[in-house]
Design an enzyme around this catalytic site. Structure first.
Site, PDB file in Angstrom:
ATOM      1  N   THR A   1      16.412   8.254  54.030  1.00 38.55           N
ATOM      2  CA  THR A   1      17.726   7.650  53.855  1.00 38.55           C
ATOM      3  C   THR A   1      18.096   6.935  55.161  1.00 38.55           C
ATOM      4  O   THR A   1      17.659   7.325  56.244  1.00 38.55           O
ATOM      5  CB  THR A   1      18.803   8.692  53.505  1.00 38.55           C
ATOM      6  OG1 THR A   1      19.004   9.558  54.622  1.00 38.55           O
ATOM      7  CG2 THR A   1      18.405   9.496  52.282  1.00 38.55           C
TER       8      THR A   1
ATOM      9  N   SER B   1      17.232   1.406  57.056  1.00 39.91           N
ATOM     10  CA  SER B   1      17.464   0.128  57.725  1.00 39.91           C
ATOM     11  C   SER B   1      18.055   0.304  59.117  1.00 39.91           C
ATOM     12  O   SER B   1      18.173  -0.661  59.877  1.00 39.91           O
ATOM     13  CB  SER B   1      18.403  -0.748  56.890  1.00 39.91           C
ATOM     14  OG  SER B   1      19.671  -0.134  56.748  1.00 39.91           O
ATOM     15  N   GLY B   2      18.424   1.536  59.495  1.00 37.82           N
ATOM     16  CA  GLY B   2      18.944   1.798  60.835  1.00 37.82           C
ATOM     17  C   GLY B   2      17.821   1.878  61.853  1.00 37.82           C
ATOM     18  O   GLY B   2      16.636   1.926  61.507  1.00 37.82           O
ATOM     19  N   GLY B   3      18.196   1.912  63.117  1.00 35.27           N
ATOM     20  CA  GLY B   3      17.189   1.926  64.178  1.00 35.27           C
ATOM     21  C   GLY B   3      16.245   3.104  64.088  1.00 35.27           C
ATOM     22  O   GLY B   3      15.011   2.947  64.163  1.00 35.27           O
TER      23      GLY B   3
ATOM     24  N   GLY C   1      15.879   5.113  61.407  1.00 33.40           N
ATOM     25  CA  GLY C   1      15.240   5.067  60.092  1.00 33.40           C
ATOM     26  C   GLY C   1      14.044   4.138  60.060  1.00 33.40           C
ATOM     27  O   GLY C   1      12.993   4.467  59.485  1.00 33.40           O
TER      28      GLY C   1
ATOM     29  N   TYR D   1      32.872  13.294  63.636  1.00 41.03           N
ATOM     30  CA  TYR D   1      31.421  13.054  63.683  1.00 41.03           C
ATOM     31  C   TYR D   1      30.708  14.319  64.164  1.00 41.03           C
ATOM     32  O   TYR D   1      29.704  14.745  63.575  1.00 41.03           O
ATOM     33  CB  TYR D   1      31.127  11.881  64.614  1.00 41.03           C
ATOM     34  CG  TYR D   1      29.661  11.565  64.789  1.00 41.03           C
ATOM     35  CD1 TYR D   1      28.978  10.821  63.831  1.00 41.03           C
ATOM     36  CD2 TYR D   1      28.957  12.000  65.913  1.00 41.03           C
ATOM     37  CE1 TYR D   1      27.627  10.527  63.989  1.00 41.03           C
ATOM     38  CE2 TYR D   1      27.624  11.709  66.081  1.00 41.03           C
ATOM     39  CZ  TYR D   1      26.956  10.967  65.120  1.00 41.03           C
ATOM     40  OH  TYR D   1      25.626  10.677  65.273  1.00 41.03           O
TER      41      TYR D   1
END
Length: 240
Positions: free
Chosen positions: A8, A11-13, A15, A148
């Protein structure tokens, strides 16, 4: 034998780095993303040389039912790596309720529901791994990132509890707690802020997404076959 992993937040760094690492190990991948269609297309192109099967899944994990869209598209499965994340920087008294709820859905509710829905596939094989990318702030807490930190702490508690529940099914559950990592999430800080941050870190630098991906590789490997319910801190000695 083919191995399949769901990532999941692919598309993140972090990930992307995890996807690249697992593809290099021969994994076939389900790559979840939400809005970064351009980035996910670029990731697919970079994975082509590895010759695996790479399926993209678009789903908004801020939606309470976001997990359903992901789970409905997963078939064979050997590992789940939860990399999705967002953050809200500011004083707790200034955060709106909808912002808090969004953070909890992305970091806690949807990852828990994804895991719950997909666990039978791992239990049937009597093997598999679940890895959550938590945070140093889930271990020690951060001012101005209270919700967070709360969400990331909940991920760690989830790992510790679930690992005990399914250990006899041959499934291992672990977390990685990165410190400050060079990703887009750091974009909310100025260069001066990041420089000051580096002074606090014993190794004197920010982490790299690839270093987090190396931790994922280790936790998926047979070299970690007796490790479950643990938090692997990758933070340059910032919190020990």
């Amino acid at each position: 034998m083919k191995k399949y992993a769901l990532i999941t937040g692919a598309s993140g760094g972090i990930g992307q780095a995890v996807a690249f690492k697992l593809a290099s190990l021969g994994y076939h991948l389900y790559l979840h993303f939400n809005q970064n269609k351009k980035t996910i297309k670029e990731l697919l192109r970079s994975l082509e040389p590895f010759g695996g099967e790479y399926t993209t899944i678009q789903a908004n994990l801020e939606d309470p039912d976001g997990y359903k869209k992901i789970c409905s598209q997963i078939f064979s499965l050997d590992a789940i790596i939860h990399c999705s994340g967002n953050s809200q920087y500011g004083l707790l008294v200034d955060l709106k309720q909808e912002e808090m709820e969004s953070l909890m859905r992305v970091h806690v509710m949807n990852p828990v529901m994804i895991t719950k829905e997909l666990l039978p596939k791992l239990i049937k094989k009597r093997s598999g791994n679940v890895i959550l990318i938590s945070s140093i702030w889930g271990q020690t807490g951060a001012a101005c990132e209270v919700v967070y930190s709360t969400a990331k702490g909940a991920q760690i508690s989830f790992v510790k509890a679930l690992s005990k529940e399914i250990a006899l099914s041959g499934i291992r559950v672990n977390a990685i707690a990165p410190g400050a990592v060079e990703t887009a999430m750091m974009g909310q800080f100025t260069e001066e802020d990041k420089q000051l941050l580096q002074y606090e870190i014993p190794m004197g630098r920010l982490g790299l997404p690839e270093e987090i991906a190396n931790g994922v590789k280790f936790l998926l490997s047979e070299e970690s076959s007796y490790i479950t319910g643990q938090v692997l801190s990758i933070n340059g000695g910032w919190y020990t």
